[in-house]
Each structure stands twice: as structure tokens, then as C-alpha cells.
Design a protein around this motif. Structure first.
Motif, PDB file in Angstrom:
ATOM      1  N   TYR A 694       0.858  -1.183   0.000  1.00 56.22           N
ATOM      2  CA  TYR A 694       0.000   0.000   0.000  1.00 56.22           C
ATOM      3  C   TYR A 694       0.896   1.236   0.000  1.00 56.22           C
ATOM      4  O   TYR A 694       1.735   1.407   0.888  1.00 56.22           O
ATOM      5  N   VAL A 695       0.697   2.099  -0.987  1.00 52.79           N
ATOM      6  CA  VAL A 695       1.541   3.276  -1.139  1.00 52.79           C
ATOM      7  C   VAL A 695       0.671   4.524  -1.281  1.00 52.79           C
ATOM      8  O   VAL A 695      -0.524   4.455  -1.573  1.00 52.79           O
ATOM      9  N   SER A 696       1.287   5.672  -1.053  1.00 49.09           N
ATOM     10  CA  SER A 696       0.608   6.970  -1.234  1.00 49.09           C
ATOM     11  C   SER A 696       1.403   7.784  -2.244  1.00 49.09           C
ATOM     12  O   SER A 696       2.107   8.719  -1.885  1.00 49.09           O
ATOM     13  N   GLU A 697       1.282   7.413  -3.505  1.00 50.25           N
ATOM     14  CA  GLU A 697       2.095   8.029  -4.550  1.00 50.25           C
ATOM     15  C   GLU A 697       1.274   8.562  -5.715  1.00 50.25           C
ATOM     16  O   GLU A 697       1.834   8.965  -6.726  1.00 50.25           O
ATOM     17  N   SER A 698      -0.054   8.566  -5.591  1.00 50.96           N
ATOM     18  CA  SER A 698      -0.908   8.975  -6.705  1.00 50.96           C
ATOM     19  C   SER A 698      -1.426  10.395  -6.509  1.00 50.96           C
ATOM     20  O   SER A 698      -1.368  10.954  -5.405  1.00 50.96           O
ATOM     21  N   VAL A 699      -1.964  10.955  -7.588  1.00 50.42           N
ATOM     22  CA  VAL A 699      -2.503  12.314  -7.563  1.00 50.42           C
ATOM     23  C   VAL A 699      -3.809  12.344  -8.356  1.00 50.42           C
ATOM     24  O   VAL A 699      -4.107  11.425  -9.123  1.00 50.42           O
ATOM     25  N   PHE A 700      -4.582  13.396  -8.152  1.00 49.50           N
ATOM     26  CA  PHE A 700      -5.711  13.669  -9.040  1.00 49.50           C
ATOM     27  C   PHE A 700      -5.893  15.174  -9.166  1.00 49.50           C
ATOM     28  O   PHE A 700      -5.519  15.950  -8.279  1.00 49.50           O
ATOM     29  N   ARG A 701      -6.474  15.579 -10.279  1.00 47.44           N
ATOM     30  CA  ARG A 701      -6.802  16.986 -10.543  1.00 47.44           C
ATOM     31  C   ARG A 701      -8.218  17.044 -11.065  1.00 47.44           C
ATOM     32  O   ARG A 701      -8.571  16.330 -11.998  1.00 47.44           O
ATOM     33  N   GLN A 702      -9.011  17.916 -10.452  1.00 47.07           N
ATOM     34  CA  GLN A 702     -10.429  17.949 -10.790  1.00 47.07           C
ATOM     35  C   GLN A 702     -10.931  19.382 -10.814  1.00 47.07           C
ATOM     36  O   GLN A 702     -10.589  20.198  -9.958  1.00 47.07           O
ATOM     37  N   ASN A 703     -11.756  19.691 -11.817  1.00 46.85           N
ATOM     38  CA  ASN A 703     -12.401  20.989 -11.950  1.00 46.85           C
ATOM     39  C   ASN A 703     -13.899  20.765 -12.123  1.00 46.85           C
ATOM     40  O   ASN A 703     -14.314  19.952 -12.960  1.00 46.85           O
ATOM     41  N   GLN A 704     -14.696  21.502 -11.346  1.00 43.78           N
ATOM     42  CA  GLN A 704     -16.139  21.358 -11.405  1.00 43.78           C
ATOM     43  C   GLN A 704     -16.799  22.726 -11.460  1.00 43.78           C
ATOM     44  O   GLN A 704     -16.374  23.668 -10.786  1.00 43.78           O
ATOM     45  N   LEU A 705     -17.838  22.831 -12.269  1.00 45.48           N
ATOM     46  CA  LEU A 705     -18.683  24.013 -12.324  1.00 45.48           C
ATOM     47  C   LEU A 705     -20.076  23.585 -11.886  1.00 45.48           C
ATOM     48  O   LEU A 705     -20.680  22.697 -12.491  1.00 45.48           O
ATOM     49  N   ILE A 706     -20.580  24.197 -10.816  1.00 47.29           N
ATOM     50  CA  ILE A 706     -21.837  23.783 -10.206  1.00 47.29           C
ATOM     51  C   ILE A 706     -22.812  24.952 -10.250  1.00 47.29           C
ATOM     52  O   ILE A 706     -22.499  26.056  -9.796  1.00 47.29           O
ATOM     53  N   VAL A 707     -23.983  24.712 -10.796  1.00 46.63           N
ATOM     54  CA  VAL A 707     -25.049  25.714 -10.868  1.00 46.63           C
ATOM     55  C   VAL A 707     -26.221  25.220 -10.035  1.00 46.63           C
ATOM     56  O   VAL A 707     -26.750  24.125 -10.281  1.00 46.63           O
ATOM     57  N   ASN A 708     -26.610  25.995  -9.020  1.00 43.06           N
ATOM     58  CA  ASN A 708     -27.738  25.664  -8.149  1.00 43.06           C
ATOM     59  C   ASN A 708     -28.842  26.688  -8.316  1.00 43.06           C
ATOM     60  O   ASN A 708     -28.566  27.891  -8.446  1.00 43.06           O
ATOM     61  N   SER A 709     -30.079  26.229  -8.276  1.00 43.51           N
ATOM     62  CA  SER A 709     -31.223  27.138  -8.325  1.00 43.51           C
ATOM     63  C   SER A 709     -32.279  26.666  -7.342  1.00 43.51           C
ATOM     64  O   SER A 709     -32.568  25.469  -7.264  1.00 43.51           O
ATOM     65  N   ASN A 710     -32.859  27.625  -6.594  1.00 43.32           N
ATOM     66  CA  ASN A 710     -33.889  27.333  -5.608  1.00 43.32           C
ATOM     67  C   ASN A 710     -35.076  28.252  -5.847  1.00 43.32           C
ATOM     68  O   ASN A 710     -34.900  29.466  -6.011  1.00 43.32           O
ATOM     69  N   GLY A 721     -32.693  22.508  -7.831  1.00 40.77           N
ATOM     70  CA  GLY A 721     -31.931  21.625  -8.699  1.00 40.77           C
ATOM     71  C   GLY A 721     -30.512  22.102  -8.849  1.00 40.77           C
ATOM     72  O   GLY A 721     -30.140  23.187  -8.398  1.00 40.77           O
ATOM     73  N   TYR A 722     -29.711  21.265  -9.485  1.00 39.86           N
ATOM     74  CA  TYR A 722     -28.337  21.660  -9.764  1.00 39.86           C
ATOM     75  C   TYR A 722     -27.852  20.976 -11.041  1.00 39.86           C
ATOM     76  O   TYR A 722     -28.379  19.953 -11.475  1.00 39.86           O
ATOM     77  N   TYR A 723     -26.828  21.583 -11.619  1.00 38.30           N
ATOM     78  CA  TYR A 723     -26.127  20.994 -12.758  1.00 38.30           C
ATOM     79  C   TYR A 723     -24.643  21.045 -12.448  1.00 38.30           C
ATOM     80  O   TYR A 723     -24.140  22.048 -11.929  1.00 38.30           O
ATOM     81  N   VAL A 724     -23.924  19.969 -12.768  1.00 40.34           N
ATOM     82  CA  VAL A 724     -22.487  19.897 -12.518  1.00 40.34           C
ATOM     83  C   VAL A 724     -21.766  19.519 -13.802  1.00 40.34           C
ATOM     84  O   VAL A 724     -22.102  18.513 -14.449  1.00 40.34           O
ATOM     85  N   LEU A 725     -20.801  20.341 -14.171  1.00 38.23           N
ATOM     86  CA  LEU A 725     -19.880  20.023 -15.257  1.00 38.23           C
ATOM     87  C   LEU A 725     -18.562  19.625 -14.617  1.00 38.23           C
ATOM     88  O   LEU A 725     -17.999  20.388 -13.827  1.00 38.23           O
ATOM     89  N   ASN A 726     -18.051  18.441 -14.956  1.00 36.83           N
ATOM     90  CA  ASN A 726     -16.945  17.860 -14.208  1.00 36.83           C
ATOM     91  C   ASN A 726     -15.845  17.377 -15.153  1.00 36.83           C
ATOM     92  O   ASN A 726     -16.124  16.704 -16.154  1.00 36.83           O
ATOM     93  N   TYR A 727     -14.597  17.718 -14.823  1.00 37.93           N
ATOM     94  CA  TYR A 727     -13.420  17.207 -15.525  1.00 37.93           C
ATOM     95  C   TYR A 727     -12.441  16.704 -14.473  1.00 37.93           C
ATOM     96  O   TYR A 727     -12.092  17.439 -13.535  1.00 37.93           O
ATOM     97  N   ALA A 728     -11.981  15.470 -14.605  1.00 33.46           N
ATOM     98  CA  ALA A 728     -11.075  14.912 -13.595  1.00 33.46           C
ATOM     99  C   ALA A 728     -10.074  13.983 -14.256  1.00 33.46           C
ATOM    100  O   ALA A 728     -10.435  13.155 -15.111  1.00 33.46           O
ATOM    101  N   ASN A 729      -8.821  14.125 -13.870  1.00 29.60           N
ATOM    102  CA  ASN A 729      -7.748  13.238 -14.305  1.00 29.60           C
ATOM    103  C   ASN A 729      -7.013  12.722 -13.074  1.00 29.60           C
ATOM    104  O   ASN A 729      -6.879  13.431 -12.069  1.00 29.60           O
ATOM    105  N   SER A 730      -6.534  11.482 -13.168  1.00 27.54           N
ATOM    106  CA  SER A 730      -5.927  10.877 -11.982  1.00 27.54           C
ATOM    107  C   SER A 730      -5.137   9.637 -12.368  1.00 27.54           C
ATOM    108  O   SER A 730      -5.358   9.048 -13.431  1.00 27.54           O
ATOM    109  N   ASP A 731      -4.217   9.246 -11.491  1.00 23.33           N
ATOM    110  CA  ASP A 731      -3.633   7.903 -11.559  1.00 23.33           C
ATOM    111  C   ASP A 731      -3.962   7.148 -10.271  1.00 23.33           C
ATOM    112  O   ASP A 731      -3.328   6.158  -9.937  1.00 23.33           O
ATOM    113  N   ALA A 732      -5.000   7.636  -9.559  1.00 21.22           N
ATOM    114  CA  ALA A 732      -5.468   6.989  -8.333  1.00 21.22           C
ATOM    115  C   ALA A 732      -6.862   6.429  -8.576  1.00 21.22           C
ATOM    116  O   ALA A 732      -7.741   7.143  -9.043  1.00 21.22           O
TER     117      ALA A 732
END
Length: 970
Positions: A694-710, A721-732
Motif C-alpha cells: 500500500y503506497v501513497s504516490e498517486s494524484v488527481f486533478r479535478q475541476n467542477q462548475l456547479i449551478v444551483n437554483s432554488n 436543482g443543480y447541474y455539474v460540469l466535471n473534468y477529472a484526471n488521476s492515476d489513483a
């Protein structure tokens, strides 16, 4: 007819029992705090204390407004303190089932009024806990959520939205992180995504769910319901073949009330009888050893019991003691089969959970609230396989034989102590506290003692000369040669029944473990100006069993109200940044202490010849059987996430708010597993065998745009409701998942498994004429990534997760084996021999699964009878403030959805007794939401789904499900 009879028999019994007991519905308290000139007082501390419950604290906003929602009917005391003014105390505040407005003038005389107010519209505010993207559901608002605990949990996770990173969100129950989700009928309040950058919390704020259970009140009240489903109501599962009839019934009863003048109780009991089915859709061999697709429906009966009493005792006016116990028992038969997993893999499971919580809340003066709380959680579980034969894993076709986890019994004791203090000083709200947790785990496991045979394919290529220099598809000597299940079966009677790989474990089944972790925090929310709040805090965490013993997590945030001046701001700009740590879990620590080569010994044999009789395999010869053990990297560090957010919240109309949030997350020291002695490593030594670390050598990068309306228009219409636009890269990809190349983890960096590009959620509650209420719940999601792998182990690390070479993006309508190891597929053309000088390695998670959509509807009709209940009268008041809340985990009700977000009030009548009949439909349009397909190259299920998705989109047994419910309350 049986279900209808059960429903009406149940109602008849409890109608007769409740004939003399009065009804209690939640009420609310709001008002304005002013000085003798009627000017608003900002930042005043308001404390409301029930006769037999915990104090609840709020602060007035820029307009001097305060609000408490979902207060059970009864008598309360109200205390208001503001710097430079005389202390205000009122010991005779009576809350009924109607809103109450109580204005406080901080002068010689105090005038109180009981007024009926209009429903709160959504507003925005600079309170740290009032971010417009949060959801607070309490009281009658909870009625829009499903009563089935499994559906409730999946819907809450959908409401919370996607969390950052591979570990998902976190659920807290009465401030504690462990334990079973309580029945909805015993839940007082649910908070989702609130105050995401506070140092009070260890986990990420986005994706966090907090659940608080109900206390008793000073009047008797109760509710009883029965919820039922039968297969005749549901649509057919297209992957199940011929389905036997199945049904489920859920019974729930609750009652609460006073125990003298200083104590109260709340008692909830629930029983669920679930006769469900699991659908098998796999490829196997027929009697002539020819591939054939099999469809089966396997009964999966389950029985669940939940008993949860709670007691509250007011030791004095400023000191309250709370005790809660929950017993949960779950019995499951034929658990495990489904999709590629055959019926022989079934196991029977029985688990129970005892949870005891006790809390002491003290109000010291009017500015300090201290909570000391303790939880003891005992979990007992046992698991027994239907078959103890060796497991047979045919890549991309089926998994059969006996269940490889074997017999498991587990006894866990969880201990948790918390002490939290909230202090009001001028314009500062200080919070500090500590938490200590301990776990003792006594475990017995015969996992993989029966052995697991792996085959590269069902009827594909068998090449036992793959190591020969003359073989055109030559493989390194450290890798196994591909063998099909068909070939091995053919040679069981005559010849040598080879397999691709065998893994088997021997040794002592028992192991014990004790772990500890602790956390301390300090938080300050500083109201710099009426329209500007700065929040900053620091958290420290530590644990045993790993090298890393000190993790510092600073947090900072701000909320700036733009425009409005003396009125509420027209917009709020909110931002924050923080570091959040995850703990290294006990399951991995136990695995490393157990499979260490001494307590238990695991062996891997390449191309074994003992498929017909596993006792013929030799484990003592290291040249034939590779020893395998688990270790924890001595340099392992607790994984952490750097998260920053910037949002703009806008009051669009008096009834609607809109917020847009940009969320950036960076994960470091993320956990994973490698073979530290894999072939090709600089220090590779075949005599050491496989060293899974078990090692701790990985990373991730994530960007999210969240729109909420009430949107909230009185009590008739609430939408959010909400809408989420999500981009994520990782080796974990998770602590128990292996890197495909242990010598170069970054080779797996690319599209993350949690890179779901688009998510959309919509929900609410609509009041119709004649006490009918409609509650929609819609969730949609684009496809989730899945990995494409080859059927064999190409690099000799004993793990079957290697990716093919990407020949080209040229696709074919169906999978076609064009030449030797080259496959043309709907996703592109791949070489199962792996990357080469001619073809690069296929990117990780190259495939995308199908999209999902479900619209769930809940329709209820309420009939009221008996005497009319008494409510307050008067003129409607003005808008209220955001509400308050006590210290972490024990705070009281706050304003609706981040101080003005959506609520979902259920129907009720003005009568003493209410009978509500309802119908709940999951996936109204019967869209067949399918799961991700197999990514094993050469499989008949490659890019072809073979099961339902589950979660909020469908159940295991049916794409569409219809439940009938009858509820009696008083």
C-alpha cells in the motif's frame, strides 16, 4: 390482495390505539431583535431551549432577523443577548403547529406576540452556513423523500452531488461517522453541503451529508405506516430471463412524548421483509462445451429490523442530557450472484449493530455552548458461502465455483469521544473542540482458502508455448500463458487441465487489530461588517499504524454581500480554500497484518495443472508457487486534497435564488497498491515473490462548475436543482486497486474513474387541490468511464489489469478479431499483446458507459379527521433571517436550504388525526438504465451492458418500481 389486506389490517390496529392521543406537527419561531429606537441589532445571540431537549443557538443577520425552523410543538424558553443591552429572557414561548413570530425589543419593556407568518422564500446571506448551494430538509419537508432506507440513501447521495476525488462523500449521523442510516421516520433534519470549508469537519464539504435524529416533545405524538411492493407492479428486468414472483413489505411505527416535566422520549421500530431477485446474465459452456448465454433469476430474501429509542432529560434550565440507542439486524440469503456472477457464488450473511450515544449539552451564560458526547458502536457479522469449491474466474464471461471470500466472522468495537464548544464574543463566533476515535477489530477470515482459478477466456486462444522463442505471440517468462476455460474442461478427463493462474491462501484465519485517530480544531467566523464575514480555522489530525502522525489542515473562507445596504444583499460572493485529509483505513491495516507471510501465506501459481483437483498443486516449491504478502509502505502518508471554491449567489426574484460555483480540487499522496517486487523493477528478486504494498504516490486533478437554483412560492411550490460540469484526471483509483505498471504509477494518469462529465438533478414539492401533493425527483447523468484491459497478465505482476495497445481509432460495429491479437471494436482497434514500438498504450478509462436518466414521483393524498387542532392567529410578518445552529453535530434547525433555499413541505390537515395514502414510482418512464459493460478485450460482453445500473436509476430487480403506502399520524 394480500398486500392490500396487510395495509388495512395494520391501519385498523393503530387507529384504535391512537384514539385518545393528540397530534403534534412541527412549528417555527422567527422575529426581529431591535434597540429602543427600533433599529435592527446585528449579531445578537438568540438561544431557544425546549423543555426536554438540547438548546439551539442562532445569530441575528444584518436586518436583525432570527429564525428557528421545524420546532416540535411545546413550551420553550428564549434568551437574547447583545453587547451593550440588557439580557432578555422569556420562559413561556409556546410553539404550536403554526409559524410563530416573536419580535424582541432590547429595552425596559419586552412585548411578545403570536403571529402567523407566511412561508419563507429563499434568500441569500453572508452567514458561513448560508451558502446557497446547501440543502436543509426538516419536519414536513422530509415527506418528499422515500421511506425505503436503501432508496433514501441513494437519493441523499444524488442530492449531495459528486464529491471531489476517488473516495466520494461522507455521511454523519448525529455528528458521528460510523453507524447505520436511521429510518426516515426518526430523522429530524438533514443538512447537505453546508459550510464546506469549516475546520469543524474532517471530510470535504461538498458531498457531505449530516443527519440528525428526533428528540421527544412535551406532548404525545406518533406515526405508523406500511409500505409494500409486489412484482406485478414492476416492469420486467430485461437481463433476468423468466422471473419468479417477489415482493417486499416495510412496517414502521414511532411514538414520542413526555416522561414527566423534565424528560421526554422518542421510540421508533421498523421491520422490512424483502423477497427480491438478482439477475444473472453470463456466458458459460453447455454440455457439449459450446459457449451459451445464460439468464437466471436468483431469489435473494432479506430481513431487516431497526429499533431506536431516544431519551432527553433536562437536568437544569441550561443543562440537557441526551441518550440514544439503535439496534439494527440484517439477514441476507443467496447474496452475491448477479450479472457475471453465477448462483454457486452465493453466500448467506447475518450482521447486527448496536449503537449507544450519550450527549451532555450545557449553556454557560448566553454566549457559550459546550457539548460532550460519546458513542459506542458494536458490529457483529458472519458470512458463510453456499459452496467451498475453488472459485472459477473466466475473464469477461462468468465467475463461478465457490465464493472465494469463504467464511468470515467479524467483531468490531468502535469508540468515539467528542467535546465541542461554541463561544460568541462581539462579532466573532469561536468554535473549538476535539475528537478521539478507537477501533478494536477481531476478525476470522478464510478468504481465498478455497483457491481461485483464473482463465484468460471462455473459448479463446490457448497457447501453452507462449514462452518459446519461435512463438509469434511470445510472452516474457514471468507471465502466464493464456488458457481458455473450454480447453481446461476438455482436458479434465484426458490430458492436463491447465489454467492461466491459481491463487490460494493458507495459514491462521484469526487476526486482531486496534487503531486510534484524533482530531482537534479551532474556527472563527468574524462578521467584519454587516455585509462581510471572514472565516478561518485550523485542524490537526493524527492516527497510529502509519508513518505519518501529524497532519495540519488550514481552512479559510469569506462571504461578501454586494448591494442592498440596509436591505438584504442582492448578491453574495463567497469563496474558500482548505486542506482535507483522509484516514488510512483499518481494512488495509488488517490485511497487511494478516497476509504477511507468517500469519497467512498466499501463493500464486502460473499455469497450474491441478484444475480438477486443487490438492495436487504444490505450494512448497518456490519455483512453482510464488509466495505473496501485503505490506504498508513505511513512507506512507495520509492522502490529502487541496480544495478551493469561488461562487456567486444571486437573489433573482423574491422567490428564487441562483448560485454558480467553480470548484478546484487537487489530490496528493492518494492511496493505491503496487507489486513492489514486480518484474522490471531495479531491485527485482524472484526469490522474494510478490510484495503487494500500500503506497501513497498517486494524484488527481479535478475541476467542477456547479449551478444551483432554488425556487419557493409559499407552501404551494418548492423547486430546486443543480447541474455539474466535471473534468477529472488521476492515476489513483482507490487504495485496493493495483497500478497496471507498479514500476511507473504515472502510466495510469489520465481520465479518472470519477470523471462523469455531466450531472443534472431536479426535485421539489407541488401542492395540488384536495390535500394532494406531488413530489418529483429527477436525476440524469452522462456515462461513467470504464477501463479496457487485455485477458492476460502481460507484465508478470500477477494482476490482470494490463491495457492493450491502441492500433487506431478505427471502429467496427461489432467486435472483430481481424488478425492474431488485433481486435476491431466499436471503441477502436486494439492489440491485446499490449503496447509496442508500433502501437502506443491505450489510455486508461478509454471507454465511456451509457448515460442514465430517471424521474421518480411521489403522490400523496391526506385525509384529516377528528377535532381541529389549535393554531396561532394574527397578521403575517416580514421576511426572516437565515436561522442559526448550535455547535457541530448538535446544532438545531437552521433556515431553509442555506438560509433561504428549497424546502419540501408535505401535506397536512388541520385535524387531530391524519391518514395519508401514497404511491411512489421509481423511474416513471421505465427507461432501462444499464450498467457499464465489460472492458475485457475479446469478451462477448465487451462494450455490451449485461445488467441494470442500480442506485437512484433502478433497483436490482426492475427498471421501474411502484410502491403503495398508507400512513396514520396523530
Amino acid at each position: 390482495m394480500k398486500l392490500v389486506f396487510i395495509i388495512f389490517s395494520f391501519l385498523f390496529v393503530f387507529l384504535s390505539l391512537a384514539a385518545s392521543v393528540a397530534q403534534t406537527n412541527p412549528g417555527s419561531l422567527r422575529g426581529q431583535v431591535t434597540d429602543p429606537s427600533s433599529a435592527a441589532i446585528t449579531g445578537a445571540t438568540v438561544v431557544v431551549t425546549p423543555a426536554t431537549g438540547s438548546p439551539i443557538t442562532a445569530q441575528t443577520n444584518a436586518q436583525g432577523m432570527y429564525e428557528f425552523k421545524a420546532l416540535p410543538a411545546g413550551k420553550y424558553s428564549l434568551t437574547v443577548v447583545a453587547q451593550g443591552f440588557t439580557l432578555y429572557e422569556n420562559d413561556n414561548v409556546v410553539i404550536a403547529d403554526q409559524p410563530l413570530r416573536l419580535n424582541v425589543s432590547m429595552s425596559i419593556e419586552v412585548e411578545t406576540q403570536k403571529l402567523q407568518v407566511s412561508d419563507t422564500a429563499p434568500t441569500i446571506d453572508v452567514n458561513p452556513s448560508s451558502n446557497a448551494g446547501a440543502i436543509v430538509i426538516s419536519g414536513k419537508e422530509l415527506e418528499a423523500l422515500p421511506d425505503d432506507p436503501d432508496e433514501l440513501q441513494s437519493d441523499l447521495e444524488a442530492l449531495a452531488g459528486p464529491s471531489a476525488g476517488p473516495n466520494g462523500g461522507q455521511m454523519y449521523i448525529d455528528g458521528f461517522t460510523a453507524g447505520q442510516l436511521p429510518p426516515k421516520s426518526s430523522i429530524r433534519e438533514i443538512r447537505i453541503n453546508q459550510n464546506p470549508f469549516s475546520s469543524e469537519y474532517d471530510k470535504l464539504g461538498y458531498g457531505r451529508i449530516e443527519i440528525f435524529t428526533k428528540p421527544g416533545t412535551d406532548k404525545y405524538h406518533g406515526q405508523f405506516f406500511v409500505l409494500g411492493n409486489a412484482s406485478a407492479f414492476n416492469s420486467h428486468n430485461p437481463f433476468a430471463g423468466a422471473e419468479p414472483s417477489y415482493d417486499s413489505t416495510q412496517y414502521n411505527g414511532q411514538i414520542g412524548g413526555p416522561l414527566g416535566k423534565a424528560a421526554s422520549f422518542f421510540f421508533n421500530v421498523e421491520r422490512r421483509n424483502i423477497a427480491d431477485i438478482d439477475a444473472i446474465n453470463a456466458f458459460v459452456l453447455d454440455q457439449n462445451l459450446k459457449p451459451i448465454q445464460t439468464f437466471e433469476s436468483i431469489p435473494n430474501p432479506r430481513y431487516r429490523t431497526n429499533i431506536a429509542p431516544r431519551f432527553d432529560y433536562a437536568i437544569s434550565k441550561n443543562n440537557t442530557l441526551t441518550a440514544r440507542y439503535q439496534y439494527y439486524r440484517d439477514t441476507q440469503n443467496n447474496e452475491g450472484p448477479g450479472q457475471l456472477t453465477l448462483a454457486s457464488q452465493a453466500y448467506n450473511d447475518q450482521s447486527s449493530e448496536h449503537t449507544f450515544q450519550i450527549g451532555d449539552t450545557q449553556v454557560i451564560g448566553a454566549k457559550v455552548v459546550n457539548e460532550t458526547r460519546f458513542q459506542y458502536l458494536r458490529e457483529l457479522s458472519s458470512q458463510n458461502p453456499v459452496s467451498t469449491a475453488p472459485t472459477i474466474n473466466v475473464r469477461g464471461a462468468f465467475e463461478g465455483g465457490g465464493y472465494n471470500q469463504g467464511t468470515i466472522t467479524d467483531h468490531q468495537d468502535h469508540y468515539e469521544v467528542q467535546n465541542y464548544t461554541s463561544l460568541i464574543h462581539g462579532n466573532h463566533t469561536l468554535k473549538f473542540g476535539a475528537r478521539v476515535r478507537a477501533l478494536r477489530d477481531a476478525n476470522f477470515s478464510r478468504s481465498d482458502f478455497n483457491g481461485t482459478f483464473i482463465f484468460s477466456s471462455l473459448d479463446g486462444t490457448t497457447d501453452l508455448n507462449c514462452h518459446s522463442p519461435s512463438d509469434p505471440n511470445r510472452l516474457p517468462a514471468t507471465t502466464p500463458c493464456p488458457v481458455s476455460y473450454q480447453y481446461a474442461t476438455q482436458h479434465l478427463r484426458s490430458g492436463i487441465p491447465y489454467a492461466t493462474q491459481l491463487s490460494i491462501t493458507a495459514g491462521t484465519p484469526s487476526a486482531n487489530l486496534t487503531t486510534y485517530d484524533a482530531g482537534l480544531y479551532l474556527q472563527d467566523d468574524w462578521r467584519v461588517r454587516p455585509n462581510l464575514t471572514l472565516s478561518y480555522g485550523l485542524r490537526f489530525e493524527t492516527q497510529n499504524d502509519i508513518h505519518d502522525h501529524g497532519d495540519w489542515a488550514p481552512r479559510v473562507g469569506f462571504a461578501w454581500g454586494v448591494g442592498g445596504r440596509s436591505a438584504p444583499p442582492k448578491a453574495v460572493i463567497r469563496g474558500g480554500f482548505g486542506i482535507f485529509y483522509d484516514r488510512f483505513q483499518s481494512a488495509q491495516i488488517l490485511q497487511a497484518e494478516r497476509v504477511n507471510g507468517v500469519v497467512q501465506q498466499q501463493y500464486v501459481i502460473e499455469n497450474p495443472t491441478c484444475f480438477g483437483d486443487i490438492s495436487l498443486c504444490t505450494l512448497s516449491n518456490p519455483e512453482l508457487a510464488t509466495p505473496t504478502k501485503y505490506l504498508i509502505d513505511p513512507r506512507l502518508h495520509a492522502p490529502y486534497t487541496l480544495q478551493g471554491a469561488l461562487s456567486v449567489e444571486r437573489q433573482v426574484t423574491k422567490s428564487a435564488t441562483l448560485s454558480v460555483t467553480y470548484l478546484n480540487s487537487r489530490g496528493f499522496d492518494q492511496l493505491g497498491t503496487i507489486n513492489a517486487n514486480a518484474p522490471g523493477a531495479p531491485s527485482y528478486n524472484p526469490a522474494k515473490g510478490n510484495v503487494y504494498e500500500y503506497v501513497s504516490e498517486s494524484v488527481f486533478r479535478q475541476n467542477q462548475l456547479i449551478v444551483n437554483s432554488n425556487v419557493r412560492v409559499g407552501s404551494k411550490l418548492q423547486l430546486f436543482g443543480y447541474y455539474v460540469l466535471n473534468y477529472a484526471n488521476s492515476d489513483a483509483s482507490g487504495v485496493s486497486n493495483f497500478a497496471s505498471n507498479s514500476n511507473n504509477i504515472s502510466q495510469d494518469y489520465g481520465r479518472a474513474s470519477f470523471d462523469t462529465r455531466n450531472r443534472l438533478f431536479f426535485g421539489g414539492s407541488i401542492a395540488l387541490p384536495y390535500a394532494i401533493r406531488l413530489s418529483p425527483f429527477m436525476v440524469a447523468s452522462s456515462g461513467t468511464p470504464f477501463n479496457i484491459t487485455v485477458p492476460n497478465d502481460l507484465n508478470g505482476d500477477s494482476i490482470f489489469n494490463d491495457r492493450p495497445g491502441l492500433v487506431s481509432k478505427t471502429s467496427c460495429p461489432k467486435v472483430t478479431n481481424t488478425f492474431s491479437t488485433i481486435y476491431c471494436t466499436p471503441l477502436g482497434t486494439f492489440d491485446e499483446a499490449g503496447a509496442s514500438a508500433s502501437y502506443p498504450l491505450a489510455p486508461i478509462n478509454y471507454g465511456t458507459g451509457p448515460s442514465h436518466f430517471a424521474l421518480n414521483l411521489r403522490l400523496t393524498k391526506t385525509f384529516g379527521f377528528g377535532a381541529k387542532t389549535k393554531g396561532a392567529t394574527g397578521n403575517p410578518g416580514g421576511p426572516g433571517g437565515p436561522g442559526g445552529g448550535g455547535p457541530r453535530g448538535g446544532g438545531g434547525p437552521r433556515g431553509p436550504l442555506f438560509g433561504g433555499g428549497p424546502t419540501m413541505s408535505g401535506p397536512s390537515s388541520d385535524r387531530r388525526y391524519n391518514l395519508t395514502l401514497g404511491v411512489n414510482v421509481r423511474n416513471v418512464f421505465n427507461k432501462v438504465n444499464v450498467s457499464n459493460p465489460s472492458g475485457v478485450l475479446g469478451s462477448r460482453f465487451f462494450d455490451v451492458p449485461n445488467g441494470l445500473q442500480g442506485g437512484p436509476f433502478s433497483t436490482n430487480s426492475a427498471p421501474r418500481r411502484l410502491d403503495l403506502q398508507a400512513t396514520f399520524s396523530f
